[in-house]
Design a protein around this motif. Structure first.
Motif, PDB file in Angstrom:
ATOM      1  N   THR A  28       0.832  -1.199   0.000  1.00 40.96           N
ATOM      2  CA  THR A  28       0.000   0.000   0.000  1.00 40.96           C
ATOM      3  C   THR A  28       0.867   1.250   0.000  1.00 40.96           C
ATOM      4  OG1 THR A  28      -1.744  -1.165   1.191  1.00 40.96           O
ATOM      5  CG2 THR A  28      -1.829   1.234   1.235  1.00 40.96           C
ATOM      6  N   ASP A  29       1.947   1.197   0.814  1.00 42.91           N
ATOM      7  CA  ASP A  29       2.875   2.331   0.828  1.00 42.91           C
ATOM      8  C   ASP A  29       3.474   2.559  -0.549  1.00 42.91           C
ATOM      9  OD1 ASP A  29       2.369   2.694   3.473  1.00 42.91           O
ATOM     10  OD2 ASP A  29       4.194   1.725   4.194  1.00 42.91           O
ATOM     11  N   TYR A  30       3.885   1.459  -1.189  1.00 42.72           N
ATOM     12  CA  TYR A  30       4.471   1.599  -2.521  1.00 42.72           C
ATOM     13  C   TYR A  30       3.461   2.167  -3.509  1.00 42.72           C
ATOM     14  CZ  TYR A  30       8.407  -1.246  -0.942  1.00 42.72           C
ATOM     15  OH  TYR A  30       9.508  -1.713  -0.271  1.00 42.72           O
ATOM     16  N   ALA A  31       2.208   1.774  -3.351  1.00 40.78           N
ATOM     17  CA  ALA A  31       1.191   2.195  -4.306  1.00 40.78           C
ATOM     18  C   ALA A  31       0.716   3.621  -4.079  1.00 40.78           C
ATOM     19  CB  ALA A  31      -0.005   1.241  -4.242  1.00 40.78           C
ATOM     20  N   TYR A  32       0.692   4.073  -2.797  1.00 40.22           N
ATOM     21  CA  TYR A  32       0.049   5.348  -2.486  1.00 40.22           C
ATOM     22  C   TYR A  32       0.977   6.382  -1.849  1.00 40.22           C
ATOM     23  CZ  TYR A  32      -4.358   3.012  -3.493  1.00 40.22           C
ATOM     24  OH  TYR A  32      -5.370   2.345  -4.113  1.00 40.22           O
ATOM     25  N   TYR A  33       2.236   6.014  -1.632  1.00 38.30           N
ATOM     26  CA  TYR A  33       3.147   6.969  -0.988  1.00 38.30           C
ATOM     27  C   TYR A  33       4.426   7.120  -1.797  1.00 38.30           C
ATOM     28  CZ  TYR A  33       0.109   6.976   3.069  1.00 38.30           C
ATOM     29  OH  TYR A  33      -0.973   7.122   3.900  1.00 38.30           O
ATOM     30  N   ASP A  34       4.973   8.299  -1.727  1.00 44.57           N
ATOM     31  CA  ASP A  34       6.210   8.618  -2.423  1.00 44.57           C
ATOM     32  C   ASP A  34       7.406   8.123  -1.607  1.00 44.57           C
ATOM     33  OD1 ASP A  34       7.933  10.021  -4.306  1.00 44.57           O
ATOM     34  OD2 ASP A  34       8.254  11.458  -2.679  1.00 44.57           O
ATOM     35  N   ASP A  35       8.317   7.393  -2.251  1.00 42.99           N
ATOM     36  CA  ASP A  35       9.475   6.827  -1.547  1.00 42.99           C
ATOM     37  C   ASP A  35      10.375   7.902  -0.956  1.00 42.99           C
ATOM     38  OD1 ASP A  35       8.682   4.299  -2.110  1.00 42.99           O
ATOM     39  OD2 ASP A  35       9.969   4.045  -3.864  1.00 42.99           O
ATOM     40  N   LEU A  36      10.582   8.973  -1.683  1.00 42.54           N
ATOM     41  CA  LEU A  36      11.548   9.998  -1.264  1.00 42.54           C
ATOM     42  C   LEU A  36      11.046  10.826  -0.098  1.00 42.54           C
ATOM     43  CD1 LEU A  36      14.143  11.647  -1.658  1.00 42.54           C
ATOM     44  CD2 LEU A  36      12.937  12.990  -3.402  1.00 42.54           C
ATOM     45  N   THR A  37       9.855  11.381  -0.232  1.00 47.84           N
ATOM     46  CA  THR A  37       9.354  12.324   0.779  1.00 47.84           C
ATOM     47  C   THR A  37       8.431  11.666   1.792  1.00 47.84           C
ATOM     48  OG1 THR A  37       7.447  12.897  -0.597  1.00 47.84           O
ATOM     49  CG2 THR A  37       9.469  14.183  -0.916  1.00 47.84           C
ATOM     50  N   THR A  38       7.992  10.429   1.532  1.00 52.02           N
ATOM     51  CA  THR A  38       6.980   9.685   2.313  1.00 52.02           C
ATOM     52  C   THR A  38       5.612  10.374   2.292  1.00 52.02           C
ATOM     53  OG1 THR A  38       7.429  10.708   4.473  1.00 52.02           O
ATOM     54  CG2 THR A  38       8.790   8.800   3.852  1.00 52.02           C
ATOM     55  N   GLY A  91      19.630  17.332  -4.087  1.00 53.08           N
ATOM     56  CA  GLY A  91      18.303  17.771  -4.508  1.00 53.08           C
ATOM     57  C   GLY A  91      17.205  16.962  -3.851  1.00 53.08           C
ATOM     58  N   ASP A  92      17.403  15.652  -3.773  1.00 52.48           N
ATOM     59  CA  ASP A  92      16.409  14.804  -3.113  1.00 52.48           C
ATOM     60  C   ASP A  92      16.249  15.168  -1.641  1.00 52.48           C
ATOM     61  OD1 ASP A  92      16.021  13.475  -5.459  1.00 52.48           O
ATOM     62  OD2 ASP A  92      17.216  11.706  -4.926  1.00 52.48           O
ATOM     63  N   GLU A  93      17.375  15.469  -0.966  1.00 48.71           N
ATOM     64  CA  GLU A  93      17.301  15.831   0.449  1.00 48.71           C
ATOM     65  C   GLU A  93      16.596  17.156   0.646  1.00 48.71           C
ATOM     66  OE1 GLU A  93      17.454  15.379   4.406  1.00 48.71           O
ATOM     67  OE2 GLU A  93      17.917  13.872   2.859  1.00 48.71           O
ATOM     68  N   VAL A  94      16.799  18.105  -0.286  1.00 50.97           N
ATOM     69  CA  VAL A  94      16.095  19.387  -0.211  1.00 50.97           C
ATOM     70  C   VAL A  94      14.588  19.162  -0.312  1.00 50.97           C
ATOM     71  CG1 VAL A  94      15.675  21.569  -1.425  1.00 50.97           C
ATOM     72  CG2 VAL A  94      18.018  20.766  -1.072  1.00 50.97           C
ATOM     73  N   LEU A  95      14.176  18.306  -1.262  1.00 53.44           N
ATOM     74  CA  LEU A  95      12.752  17.991  -1.395  1.00 53.44           C
ATOM     75  C   LEU A  95      12.215  17.336  -0.133  1.00 53.44           C
ATOM     76  CD1 LEU A  95      12.561  16.614  -5.061  1.00 53.44           C
ATOM     77  CD2 LEU A  95      11.728  18.816  -4.226  1.00 53.44           C
ATOM     78  N   HIS A  96      13.004  16.442   0.463  1.00 50.56           N
ATOM     79  CA  HIS A  96      12.591  15.761   1.690  1.00 50.56           C
ATOM     80  C   HIS A  96      12.389  16.761   2.835  1.00 50.56           C
ATOM     81  CE1 HIS A  96      12.138  12.467   4.463  1.00 50.56           C
ATOM     82  NE2 HIS A  96      13.120  12.930   5.222  1.00 50.56           N
ATOM     83  N   GLN A  97      13.313  17.720   2.978  1.00 49.59           N
ATOM     84  CA  GLN A  97      13.202  18.738   4.027  1.00 49.59           C
ATOM     85  C   GLN A  97      11.986  19.617   3.793  1.00 49.59           C
ATOM     86  OE1 GLN A  97      15.009  18.926   6.765  1.00 49.59           O
ATOM     87  NE2 GLN A  97      16.258  17.168   6.151  1.00 49.59           N
ATOM     88  N   LEU A  98      11.757  19.983   2.525  1.00 53.79           N
ATOM     89  CA  LEU A  98      10.591  20.816   2.216  1.00 53.79           C
ATOM     90  C   LEU A  98       9.296  20.086   2.524  1.00 53.79           C
ATOM     91  CD1 LEU A  98       9.303  23.352   1.012  1.00 53.79           C
ATOM     92  CD2 LEU A  98       9.538  22.314  -1.257  1.00 53.79           C
ATOM     93  N   ALA A  99       9.241  18.788   2.216  1.00 52.44           N
ATOM     94  CA  ALA A  99       8.038  17.988   2.497  1.00 52.44           C
ATOM     95  C   ALA A  99       7.721  17.994   3.984  1.00 52.44           C
ATOM     96  CB  ALA A  99       8.240  16.562   1.987  1.00 52.44           C
ATOM     97  N   LYS A 100       8.756  17.841   4.814  1.00 54.08           N
ATOM     98  CA  LYS A 100       8.539  17.855   6.271  1.00 54.08           C
ATOM     99  C   LYS A 100       8.017  19.209   6.732  1.00 54.08           C
ATOM    100  CE  LYS A 100      12.575  16.303   7.721  1.00 54.08           C
ATOM    101  NZ  LYS A 100      13.600  15.768   8.654  1.00 54.08           N
ATOM    102  N   ARG A 101       8.534  20.303   6.133  1.00 53.37           N
ATOM    103  CA  ARG A 101       8.052  21.638   6.496  1.00 53.37           C
ATOM    104  C   ARG A 101       6.587  21.820   6.147  1.00 53.37           C
ATOM    105  NH1 ARG A 101      12.448  26.250   4.799  1.00 53.37           N
ATOM    106  NH2 ARG A 101      14.098  25.677   6.277  1.00 53.37           N
ATOM    107  N   LEU A 102       6.238  21.365   4.939  1.00 52.26           N
ATOM    108  CA  LEU A 102       4.843  21.517   4.508  1.00 52.26           C
ATOM    109  C   LEU A 102       3.891  20.760   5.434  1.00 52.26           C
ATOM    110  CD1 LEU A 102       5.237  21.226   0.620  1.00 52.26           C
ATOM    111  CD2 LEU A 102       4.740  23.284   1.948  1.00 52.26           C
ATOM    112  N   LEU A 103       4.303  19.548   5.830  1.00 51.44           N
ATOM    113  CA  LEU A 103       3.461  18.767   6.738  1.00 51.44           C
ATOM    114  C   LEU A 103       3.257  19.468   8.071  1.00 51.44           C
ATOM    115  CD1 LEU A 103       4.613  15.056   6.200  1.00 51.44           C
ATOM    116  CD2 LEU A 103       2.387  16.036   5.670  1.00 51.44           C
ATOM    117  N   LYS A 104       4.317  20.121   8.584  1.00 53.75           N
ATOM    118  CA  LYS A 104       4.210  20.844   9.863  1.00 53.75           C
ATOM    119  C   LYS A 104       3.389  22.119   9.722  1.00 53.75           C
ATOM    120  CE  LYS A 104       8.593  19.197  11.806  1.00 53.75           C
ATOM    121  NZ  LYS A 104       9.953  19.601  12.269  1.00 53.75           N
ATOM    122  N   THR A 105       3.364  22.676   8.508  1.00 52.34           N
ATOM    123  CA  THR A 105       2.707  23.967   8.296  1.00 52.34           C
ATOM    124  C   THR A 105       1.197  23.839   8.165  1.00 52.34           C
ATOM    125  OG1 THR A 105       4.690  24.794   7.160  1.00 52.34           O
ATOM    126  CG2 THR A 105       2.629  25.994   6.783  1.00 52.34           C
TER     127      THR A 105
END
Length: 498
Positions: free
Chosen positions: A338-348, A391-405
């Motif tokens: 389900t995770d593979y089907a509905y979630y992004d590997d990089l940003t979760t 670049g992938d790590e930057v996207l990962h950090q941004l994803a975490k910020r958006l979730l907190k926001t």
């Protein structure tokens, strides 16, 4: 008078023991070839011989044929039971010829040429032939049968010897016709020994049945206790009567704490005993297979299992065997899929598939929401100059910020590459849409520190509202692209004012 009492006592004993064999056979339900035919044959033979005591000059014309028919039918059925018992494929065409001929001759010497001695002679010769045939069948197949049959064969030989003496007695001692009344006295010893042999034969067959029953129980016990599947055995009252080793190893319960307990008294079923479906399954006498339930291990942890119930006959009672198959790993694997089907590997973050499900649900529920498209500007520059790993790590950090926001009722997804989509709840009265947008823009434009480097992100943002700007996801995405430039101007305006 004494002989009459002995004969009737032996007759009743033979019937009682045969009845006991029948009820034992039906109760144990042990598959035994030829058993029913054996029982029917013994009853007919017993009844046929006891009818001799009702034979006299007055009753001879209807009682004699009845006696002959009953006895000959009984030994014929007995012969069939021995063939079934040893699984003999030999045809019995000769019996289908000999028995009718014997019965015809038997009646010929009654109605046409009345000779009582020849009637008895024909009857006993027929019996000798059929018992001899049964004995030979058992002997020839002795090596193919699991059960010991030497006693069974020995008893049939005793029948042959008994009736052979009767034939010799008729041929060499009784040369003239006896009266039908005298026949009863001359038959006393033969009939009495016939009943005794029937009793002996029934005891032998009973012993064979119980030996097989013990063998079946031993097999069940061996299969139950050494099975690689976790199993619990219940009696008719749904009390635990046995537990196999695999069950204890798997769920951690000691056998002593389970024995004698009702199903719903067990800790293992604490989570499901209140369920109507489970109660019905426990109360049913029918098998159930692969019902999925959560059960409790002895340490209190919950695991997902497939439960099956089978009904067996064990020690002359119905028992239920419950089997447990651990499917926890399957559920974990399913969650991963389900995770593979509905979630992004990089940003979760949820991916495009999950976004489609969420939008469909909100549209079905007719809930107002805003769709915010975020497209990072010049993100290609970071990949080209610092590498895709950074670049992938930057996207990962941004994803975490958006979730907190965003707020709990809002939804963030990585749509593709450097594109994100945020679903904003418009029914939230505590925060305006503008306030939410400002927070998201601040999160995007705040500096990201990574490996002693500072990254300043900018984004193009588009916005659409449901149902104002469309009734489908494609309509809302198209409107958000159109609005992207308008939001860009709003951001620039906000920057100038600051």
């Amino acid at each position: 008078m004494v002989f009459n009492l002995i004969i009737w006592t032996a007759f009743l004993m033979s019937l009682l023991i045969t009845a006991s064999l029948y009820f034992s056979y039906m109760k144990l339900k042990i598959p035994y070839r030829g058993m029913k035919h054996f029982i029917y044959g013994q009853v007919l033979i017993s009844v046929g011989f006891i009818l001799l005591w009702f034979l006299n000059e007055t009753t001879k014309f209807y009682m004699t044929p009845l006696i002959g028919l009953t006895i000959l039918s009984g030994v014929f059925i007995f012969n069939r039971s021995t063939r079934d018992f040893v699984s003999s494929k030999v045809k019995t065409i000769d019996l289908y010829i000999i028995l009718p001929v014997s019965f015809i001759l038997f009646n010929y010497f009654l109605y046409i040429d009345e000779r009582l001695d020849l009637q008895v002679l024909i009857l006993y010769i027929s019996l000798i032939y059929i018992y001899a045939r049964s004995s030979i069948t058992i002997y020839l197949r002795r090596d193919d049968i699991e059960d010991k049959t030497h006693l069974l064969n020995f008893t049939t030989i005793l029948y042959i010897v008994l009736y052979s003496f009767r034939v010799l007695h008729i041929l060499f001692i009784i040369r003239d016709n006896n009266s039908y009344s005298e026949l009863k006295d001359s038959q006393t010893i033969t009939v009495m020994f016939t009943f005794l042999l029937q009793i002996l034969l029934t005891f032998i067959v009973s012993n064979l049945i119980y030996n097989r029953a013990r063998g079946e129980i031993k097999k069940i016990n061996s299969g139950f206790h050494h099975s690689p599947v976790s199993m619990l055995m219940l009696d008719e009252n749904k009390k635990v009567v046995d537990v196999n080793t695999r069950f204890s190893d798997f769920l951690g319960y000691r056998i002593e704490e389970l024995l004698g307990s009702q199903v719903c008294e067990l800790k293992i079923f604490k989570e499901i005993c209140h369920l109507t479906e489970f109660k019905q399954m426990m109360e049913s006498n029918n098998p159930h297979h692969n019902m999925e339930y959560s059960v409790m291990k002895s340490d209190g942890s919950i695991i997902r299992t497939l439960i099956s119930i089978s009904v067996i006959n064990y020690v002359d009672q119905k028992h239920a065997i419950i089997t447990f198959t651990d499917i926890s790993n399957l559920h974990q694997m399913n969650e991963k899929l389900t995770d593979y089907a509905y979630y992004d590997d990089l940003t979760t973050l949820p991916n495009r598939r999950y976004l489609t499900k969420i939008i469909d649900t909100k549209i079905t529920d007719n809930k107002r929401f805003a769709l915010m498209c975020i497209d990072l500007d010049n993100f290609k520059y970071i990949n080209d100059n610092y590498g895709h790993t950074v670049g992938d790590e930057v996207l990962h950090q941004l994803a975490k910020r958006l979730l907190k926001t965003v707020h709990e009722e809002d939804f963030v997804t990585r749509y593709a590459g450097d594109e994100f989509i945020v679903i904003l709840n418009l029914d939230d009265k505590s925060h305006t849409l503008e306030h939410k947008i400002d927070r998201i823009i601040d999160a995007i434009e705040s500096q990201i520190y990574l490996d002693n480097k500072v990254f300043n992100l900018k984004a193009s943002i588009g916005l659409s509202e449901y149902p104002l700007h469309g009734m489908t996801l494609n309509d809302l995405l198209r409107q958000a692209d159109t609005e992207m430039y308008r939001i860009k101007r709003m951001v620039k305006s906000r920057s100038l004012n600051n």
